[in-house]
Design a protein around this motif. Structure first.
Motif, PDB file in Angstrom:
ATOM      1  N   TYR A 144       0.863  -1.178   0.000  1.00  0.00           N
ATOM      2  CA  TYR A 144       0.000   0.000   0.000  1.00  0.00           C
ATOM      3  C   TYR A 144       0.898   1.225   0.000  1.00  0.00           C
ATOM      4  O   TYR A 144       2.109   1.129   0.174  1.00  0.00           O
ATOM      5  CB  TYR A 144      -0.968   0.021   1.200  1.00  0.00           C
ATOM      6  N   ASP A 145       0.311   2.384  -0.186  1.00  0.00           N
ATOM      7  CA  ASP A 145       1.081   3.622  -0.180  1.00  0.00           C
ATOM      8  C   ASP A 145       0.382   4.609   0.741  1.00  0.00           C
ATOM      9  O   ASP A 145      -0.669   5.140   0.411  1.00  0.00           O
ATOM     10  CB  ASP A 145       1.179   4.191  -1.595  1.00  0.00           C
ATOM     11  N   ALA A 146       0.971   4.843   1.917  1.00  0.00           N
ATOM     12  CA  ALA A 146       0.381   5.760   2.884  1.00  0.00           C
ATOM     13  C   ALA A 146       1.430   6.711   3.442  1.00  0.00           C
ATOM     14  O   ALA A 146       1.300   7.232   4.537  1.00  0.00           O
ATOM     15  CB  ALA A 146      -0.267   4.974   4.026  1.00  0.00           C
ATOM     16  N   ASP A 147       2.497   6.942   2.678  1.00  0.00           N
ATOM     17  CA  ASP A 147       3.567   7.825   3.127  1.00  0.00           C
ATOM     18  C   ASP A 147       3.075   9.257   3.302  1.00  0.00           C
ATOM     19  O   ASP A 147       2.219   9.741   2.551  1.00  0.00           O
ATOM     20  CB  ASP A 147       4.717   7.841   2.113  1.00  0.00           C
ATOM     21  N   GLU A 171       4.235   6.724   7.870  1.00  0.00           N
ATOM     22  CA  GLU A 171       3.020   6.312   7.175  1.00  0.00           C
ATOM     23  C   GLU A 171       1.833   6.466   8.114  1.00  0.00           C
ATOM     24  O   GLU A 171       1.960   6.288   9.328  1.00  0.00           O
ATOM     25  CB  GLU A 171       3.114   4.845   6.717  1.00  0.00           C
ATOM     26  N   ARG A 172       0.677   6.781   7.532  1.00  0.00           N
ATOM     27  CA  ARG A 172      -0.533   6.856   8.338  1.00  0.00           C
ATOM     28  C   ARG A 172      -1.737   6.387   7.541  1.00  0.00           C
ATOM     29  O   ARG A 172      -2.071   6.958   6.508  1.00  0.00           O
ATOM     30  CB  ARG A 172      -0.784   8.275   8.861  1.00  0.00           C
ATOM     31  N   LEU A 173      -2.379   5.332   8.051  1.00  0.00           N
ATOM     32  CA  LEU A 173      -3.624   4.836   7.486  1.00  0.00           C
ATOM     33  C   LEU A 173      -4.778   4.929   8.481  1.00  0.00           C
ATOM     34  O   LEU A 173      -5.936   4.960   8.080  1.00  0.00           O
ATOM     35  CB  LEU A 173      -3.481   3.360   7.061  1.00  0.00           C
ATOM     36  N   GLY A 201      -5.400  -1.187   3.214  1.00  0.00           N
ATOM     37  CA  GLY A 201      -5.247  -1.477   4.636  1.00  0.00           C
ATOM     38  C   GLY A 201      -5.679  -2.894   4.970  1.00  0.00           C
ATOM     39  O   GLY A 201      -6.098  -3.658   4.097  1.00  0.00           O
ATOM     40  N   TYR A 241     -13.471   1.252   5.838  1.00  0.00           N
ATOM     41  CA  TYR A 241     -12.696   2.489   5.739  1.00  0.00           C
ATOM     42  C   TYR A 241     -13.471   3.506   4.915  1.00  0.00           C
ATOM     43  O   TYR A 241     -14.045   3.174   3.871  1.00  0.00           O
ATOM     44  CB  TYR A 241     -11.353   2.235   5.050  1.00  0.00           C
ATOM     45  N   ARG A 248      -9.751   8.791   5.555  1.00  0.00           N
ATOM     46  CA  ARG A 248      -8.389   8.536   5.105  1.00  0.00           C
ATOM     47  C   ARG A 248      -7.717   9.837   4.674  1.00  0.00           C
ATOM     48  O   ARG A 248      -6.547  10.074   4.986  1.00  0.00           O
ATOM     49  CB  ARG A 248      -8.425   7.511   3.968  1.00  0.00           C
ATOM     50  N   ASN A 263      -4.493  11.581   6.312  1.00  0.00           N
ATOM     51  CA  ASN A 263      -3.332  11.671   5.426  1.00  0.00           C
ATOM     52  C   ASN A 263      -3.736  12.457   4.178  1.00  0.00           C
ATOM     53  O   ASN A 263      -4.231  11.886   3.204  1.00  0.00           O
ATOM     54  CB  ASN A 263      -2.866  10.260   5.046  1.00  0.00           C
ATOM     55  N   TYR A 301      -2.975  11.241   0.628  1.00  0.00           N
ATOM     56  CA  TYR A 301      -3.367   9.875   0.270  1.00  0.00           C
ATOM     57  C   TYR A 301      -4.030   9.860  -1.100  1.00  0.00           C
ATOM     58  O   TYR A 301      -4.869  10.696  -1.420  1.00  0.00           O
ATOM     59  CB  TYR A 301      -4.318   9.312   1.322  1.00  0.00           C
TER      60      TYR A 301
END
Length: 379
Positions: free
Chosen positions: A60-63, A78-80, A307, A332, A337, A341, A344
């Motif tokens: 996944y990409d949550a940077d 990262e934050r999801l 996630g 989610y 989201r 973030n 995102y």
């Protein structure tokens, strides 16, 4: 199915593991399940360079790339989820698991000023009103106890809202000698400021070595909690009796069962992945057959591009048999989201339903005899 090419992920096996492999080979034979259940986790296989066209290079990409207070952008953050933030201290590990989630990630180790920058952000408004937990991972944070100690010191100084610290490490079964007096000192210093938990990975019953359990017990004795999350791996632990033995020992050693993951659909990992349906059958047999204490039951979970999703009833919405994938319903919300973030981006293989909830297409695995084919054997 077309294939894609994956960059080489180096084989790296610690001296401790090499010694255990030799011991298992000597005691049980190179063709035994005991030996192969460890060898298949760490030895490179040529098939890793080829995989399905829908395999991803990140799970996944949550940077968080945005800057804080006019300073540099974040690194390794990262934050999801609402209450939890993740920070990667380093991508270095004691050994390279062949299905590593970060096998294709950029290599780095955070410098002191980057750690401080990140932690001050965790303690700033509005995060201090939401974030109460941090997962420190990598790589393996125990490969640099000085960097980890500096991080804990900075969290205590600048992010008092953080009350729970989780640390992801497989050092206990890859090199338990890393758990020395200085490591114990670091956690003794901080145990009254945070609740400290270690998330570790044990995939086979053979990995409950005395040295590994002694290292875990040493930290348990000073109040550190341990939980287990690990993947379901073809040819390693995808049989009921093996999982029963594994979770029996998890219970004996005071480790909390957390997630049994379906192996992540990343490039180079298809030969490790069973079907989702096999995992569902195994978790039903495992948790509803009276095989071991109910206090040792894990949750069967898929790590998707949006996630983690636990496979409760009604989660599987549709199947695309031509592309060998499954449509999953999550709880989610896209608006949440984006609030957690702001940078995102919704993955292309996901969608938003009429209630604003995220759905995601998840590549399935398959139940074949890959490891039994002569050309694919490690011996």
């Amino acid at each position: 199915m077309d294939i894609v090419t994956r960059r080489a992920f180096p084989e790296s096996i610690s001296p401790f593991l090499l010694g255990k492999l030799e011991e298992l080979k000597r005691r049980h034979g190179a063709g035994s399940w005991e030996y192969l259940s460890l060898a298949r986790q760490y030895f490179h296989h040529s098939v890793e360079s080829r995989d399905r066209e829908d395999a991803t290079f990140r799970h996944y990409d949550a940077d968080l790339y945005t800057a804080h207070s006019g300073e540099e952008a974040f690194k390794g953050v990262e934050r999801l989820y609402r209450r939890t933030i993740l920070m990667e201290l380093t991508t270095a590990c004691v050994a390279n698991c062949r299905w590593c989630l970060r096998a294709n990630y950029q290599r780095f180790a955070l410098k002191s000023h980057q750690i401080s920058h990140n932690v001050r952000f965790f303690g700033s408004a509005p995060l201090r009103d939401e974030i109460s937990e941090i997962l420190i991972t990598g790589g393996d944070p125990l490969t640099s106890i000085q960097r980890l100690e500096y991080t804990l010191d900075e969290i205590e100084r600048h992010a008092p809202n953080i009350r729970i610290i989780r640390i992801g490490s497989r050092a206990f079964t890859q090199n338990p000698g890393l758990i020395h007096d200085d490591v114990v000192r670091v956690f003794l210093k901080h145990r009254n400021h945070f609740r400290i938990e270690f998330g570790t990975m044990i995939n086979s019953p053979v990995e409950f070595w005395p040295e590994s359990m002694d290292a875990i017990h040493r930290l348990q004795d000073i109040g550190i909690r341990f939980y287990l999350q690990h993947p379901l791996l073809k040819g390693v632990n995808d049989q009921l009796d093996i999982l029963v033995s594994l979770y029996d020992q998890v219970r004996v050693h005071g480790i909390e069962p957390h997630y049994l993951f379906h192996c992540v659909p990343m490039s180079g990992q298809h030969h490790h992945r069973t079907s989702v349906d096999k995992g569902v059958r195994l978790i039903r047999q495992l948790t509803s057959g009276g095989h071991f204490s109910g206090r040792a039951k894990p949750r069967y979970t898929l790590m998707t591009g949006i996630g983690k999703i636990v496979l409760w009833d009604g989660v599987i919405l549709d199947r695309d048999t031509a592309r060998q994938r499954i449509l999953l319903q999550s709880e989610y919300r896209l608006q949440d989201r984006l609030r957690y973030n702001p940078v995102y981006k919704l993955p292309e293989f996901s969608e938003v339903d009429a209630q604003g909830l995220l759905r995601v297409w998840y590549p399935d695995g398959e139940d074949d005899d890959f490891w039994e084919q002569p050309a694919n054997r490690l011996v």
